[in-house]
Design an enzyme around this catalytic site. Structure first.
Site, short mmCIF file in Angstrom:
data_model
loop_
_atom_site.label_atom_id
_atom_site.label_comp_id
_atom_site.label_asym_id
_atom_site.label_seq_id
_atom_site.Cartn_x
_atom_site.Cartn_y
_atom_site.Cartn_z
N ASP A 43 13.05 -5.40 -3.35
CA ASP A 43 13.56 -5.61 -4.71
C ASP A 43 12.49 -6.27 -5.58
O ASP A 43 11.50 -6.83 -5.08
CB ASP A 43 14.81 -6.51 -4.63
CG ASP A 43 15.77 -6.27 -5.79
OD1 ASP A 43 15.37 -5.68 -6.80
OD2 ASP A 43 16.94 -6.69 -5.66
N ASP A 102 22.22 -0.95 -10.62
CA ASP A 102 23.22 -1.89 -10.12
C ASP A 102 24.61 -1.50 -10.59
O ASP A 102 25.60 -2.11 -10.18
CB ASP A 102 22.89 -3.32 -10.59
CG ASP A 102 21.80 -3.94 -9.73
OD1 ASP A 102 21.51 -3.39 -8.65
OD2 ASP A 102 21.23 -4.97 -10.14
C1 GLA Z 1 19.12 -6.90 -7.69
C2 GLA Z 1 19.47 -5.62 -6.95
C3 GLA Z 1 20.85 -5.74 -6.36
C4 GLA Z 1 20.90 -6.92 -5.43
C5 GLA Z 1 20.47 -8.18 -6.17
C6 GLA Z 1 20.33 -9.35 -5.22
O1 GLA Z 1 19.89 -7.06 -8.81
O2 GLA Z 1 19.39 -4.53 -7.81
O3 GLA Z 1 21.20 -4.55 -5.70
O4 GLA Z 1 20.06 -6.68 -4.34
O5 GLA Z 1 19.23 -8.00 -6.82
O6 GLA Z 1 19.93 -10.49 -5.87
#
Ligand code: GLA
Length: 734
Positions: free
Chosen positions: A473, A543
């Site tokens: 990420d 997300d």
């Molecule tokens: C980002 C990712 C999510 C999750 C969060 C965790 O927003 O896109 O899928 O992994 O971080 O903090």
């Protein structure tokens, strides 16, 4: 594939269905043609060299006029071309003018491969390399054009060598530029925001410059490094479409400029803002690859050309050709609030239902109970895992599941051991406040010692847990660009050096542990770009897991990246991003059109929902090869839902995956909004063999129809009861 007409000094680059032509005239490299395939022939009259009054040698007029109008292939500034330059330098004396002249060329089998950056590859390539030179500075520019015999794409890249004796500063090195004739084009771009990535904008070009870009250190949620230029009548199935993208994950620039003579200058490359590069004598600089596609069968074919190229010539992972394990990710199930017991309950239930991979998301390391600590401390939180993370991984393995973990390697929290030990490792400008974003700073990945320290921590975890999957990420954009390791005059190199650092660590990861399935992510889909595909065969697309919104996000995403790369999961309803409730099976049909997985607390599902999961998994396994290797046809437009009953014919979306050998196809239909008392809709299919007969089941009846019937008369989709209802139909060629 590549022809050189010596007398005309003309190059003709052919793909199976397209031609790209350029020529040397008056010592300058000029663009002639990009479009449908032409027989090899002399095209130089299209350069209009005899039109008054601008050609220097023919009409004996001043060069400056000529420069501002000629169809340049790789334009520079400071000598009369006032349009956007593709290439810029600054000499040690502070001068910026540059004029590139043709020197020589070579045509060879194969293509350039880069050591530090993602690139396309393949045995069936041919490349034209043209050498240009700016005489006063001795700067040499190599333009490369590669074609593969199985792809309708042209790959361009640019390498610069300082053949002079003094260091020189590069101020811009775009990867592609071309001047085309056309004043009726429309520009299609993908814009968005967090949880709303890759929406579609389409507007006619006006005179002047229309630009999308990123200065965020990543390709970004806001604009994708992709655009298409299309004719006004172009749609999914027909019309001219030129597509451009960049195999790069950092700051980019993409622009179309409609000029005084109604030519369109098209450019894509590293963003020249916040960029410069000191090139010592004899040193070289390599710009990333740009990909250009022309289709005269609409946006759909343009996208399929990108998909095929990336599937065959960019994605390296061993997972490219395999059914990926069905995963369950705990992020939307627990967020930061979990311990080993809670996760094991989810994993046990998931294993019972046939889910194969358990992915533990953010919150397993340091003392991270929220997003305000511990990034950089990649050791397990003892409170959550009293026996260590390897013991937890072992328990997952006993359940018969594989184990995956979330990392955010490029980041550091102010509250972390790493930051306390190495505060200068964060990107920052001395004596300027360092901006927090999601309570974190960005590590200076241009520095090898920083990458080494993170890599050592990651390796410990990877090896002790026998990891099968990593979600990489990146949750904040870059600010206060400054590196403690760079001298003042090289600070503008940081944004690009940062991206090279990210690539370096990803390269180590995928070459040391090639069996690990790497999924790239950036606050959802802020790094949804072709550069990432070289390392990770799938990218978390957003997300936002709401099936209604995903129709748009996935429609936009597949404009340039293949459906097999689109990270997509089933989550709970009401959806956490929108509050909307959609049917469980529609969520599955939408997720199945990407990578497929679950992102919910499976222990809290109703018995009815749980009972559907094994069938969903079976369906995913059955159709995954078709989604991964098939040709995608977008049949609907999720951006124009019905607003009134009269427009109800628009309130749907549909798409089709057709096997490359034509033997079968999977049709998915989603009725976005229900309308009372509506007749059924005819949905016209595409991509089938007109003469072949296809057998399928619809409304409980077996039908047999020809491809021609299905494409011209359509499948009748009856009015369904409720919003976001869906139907999937498997068509088998007889
Ligand atoms: C980002 C990712 C999510 C999750 C969060 C965790 O927003 O896109 O899928 O992994 O971080 O903090």
């Amino acid at each position: 594939m590549i022809a050189y007409l010596e007398t005309a000094q003309q190059f003709q680059i052919n793909t199976p269905h397209t031609t790209y032509a350029l020529a040397v005239a008056d010592g300058y490299l000029m663009h002639i043609y990009f479009g449908k395939r032409l027989a090899v022939q002399d095209l130089t009259d299209l350069l209009r060299l005899n039109e008054s009054p601008y050609t220097p040698t023919v009409n004996l007029r001043e060069k400056a006029f000529f420069f501002d109008t000629y169809p340049a292939e790789y334009p520079t500034g400071g000598t009369g071309d006032y349009r956007e330059a593709a290439f810029g330098i600054e000499t040690a004396d502070g001068f910026r003018a540059c004029e590139l002249h043709y020197v020589e060329h070579r045509i060879f089998k194969g293509k350039p491969l880069f050591s530090e950056m993602p690139h396309t590859f393949g045995d069936n390539a041919e490349t034209l390399e043209i050498t240009l030179r700016d005489a006063p500075t001795d700067v040499t520019v190599f333009l490369s054009y590669t074609v593969f015999d199985d792809s309708d794409v042209i790959i361009r890249s640019v390498k610069v060598r300082n053949s002079g004796k003094k260091a020189i500063k590069l101020t811009r090195v775009l990867s592609a530029s071309l001047d085309m004739d056309n004043d009726r084009l429309e520009m299609l771009t993908l814009y968005g925001s967090w949880a709303r990535e890759r929406q579609i904008d389409r507007v006619p070009l006006r005179h002047g410059k229309q630009r999308i870009d990123s200065l965020r250190g990543e390709s970004s949620h806001q604009y994708s490094p992709f655009f298409a230029l299309v004719s006004p009548e172009t749609n999914e199935q027909s019309g001219a479409a030129y597509g451009f993208t960049l195999i790069y994950s950092g700051n980019f620039f993409a622009q179309a400029e409609l000029t005084q003579h109604c030519q369109t200058r098209i450019q894509i490359g590293i963003n020249p803002d916040d960029f410069s590069w000191e090139l010592q004598a004899d040193a070289e600089f390599q710009a990333p690859e740009a990909v250009m596609v022309y289709s005269d069968n609409g946006l759909g074919e343009m996208s399929r050309c990108f998909h095929k190229l990336f599937d065959h010539h960019l994605i390296r992972s061993v997972w490219r050709d395999k059914i990926r394990p069905v995963l369950i990710n705990n992020w939307e199930a627990t967020y930061f609030h979990f311990d080993e017991t809670k996760l094991l309950q989810i994993a046990e239930q998931a294993a019972d239902l046939g889910i194969e991979l358990f992915v533990m998301d953010d919150g397993w390391f340091g003392h991270r109970d929220s997003d305000d600590s511990s990034l950089g401390d990649w050791f397990p939180d003892k409170r959550k895992f009293p026996n260590g993370i390897h013991a937890f991984a072992e328990k997952i393995s006993v359940l018969g599941m594989q184990f995956g973990l979330w990392f955010e390697p490029e980041m550091v929290s102010p509250d972390s051991d790493l930051f306390r030990a190495h505060p200068d490792w964060a990107i920052q400008i001395p004596s300027r406040e360092l901006s927090l974003c999601r309570a974190q700073f960005v590590l200076d990945f241009s520095r090898k010692e920083v990458r080494d320290a993170i890599w050592a921590q990651m390796q410990d975890i990877i090896e002790s847990t026998h990891l099968s999957y990593i979600k990489w990420d990146m949750n904040r954009q870059l600010t206060e660009l400054g590196s403690a390791a760079l001298p003042a005059h090289r600070q503008q190199e940081l944004a690009h050096r940062y991206v090279l650092g990210v690539y370096d660590l990803m390269e180590r990861l995928v070459t040391t542990y090639p069996q690990i399935l790497l999924e790239n992510c950036s606050g959802g889909g802020a790094r949804f770009d072709a550069g990432m595909l070289y390392y990770s065969p799938q990218i978390w697309a957003s997300d936002n897991t709401d099936a209604r919104d995903r129709l748009r996000i996935q429609h936009g995403a597949t404009m340039f990246l293949p459906p097999s790369a689109v990270g997509a999961h089933i989550s709970v309803c009401p959806n956490h991003a929108t509050g909307r409730t959609t049917p469980f099976d529609t969520r599955a049909a939408v997720a199945m059109s990407g990578t497929f997985g679950y992102e919910l607390d499976v222990t809290r599902l109703t018995d009815d929902e749980k009972s559907r999961i094994p069938a969903q998994i079976e369906c995913y396994r059955r159709f995954s090869p078709l989604v991964r290797n098939g040709l995608q046809y977008r049949l609907g437009d999720p951006f124009s839902p019905s607003k009134t009953a009269a427009q109800a014919q628009n309130g749907w979306d549909a798409w089709l995956f057709v096997a490359e050998d034509g033997a079968e196809a999977l049709f998915t239909y989603v009725q976005i909004s229900a309308e009372a008392n509506m007749r059924s809709r005819r949905i016209l299919l595409a991509g089938l063999e007109p003469e072949s007969v296809y057998r399928y089941e619809i409304d409980g009846n077996t039908q047999e129809k020809t491809g021609a019937y299905l494409m011209q008369c359509g499948l009748l989709m009856r009015n369904l009861f409720g919003d976001m209802q869906s139907v999937q139909i498997h068509l088998i060629r007889q």
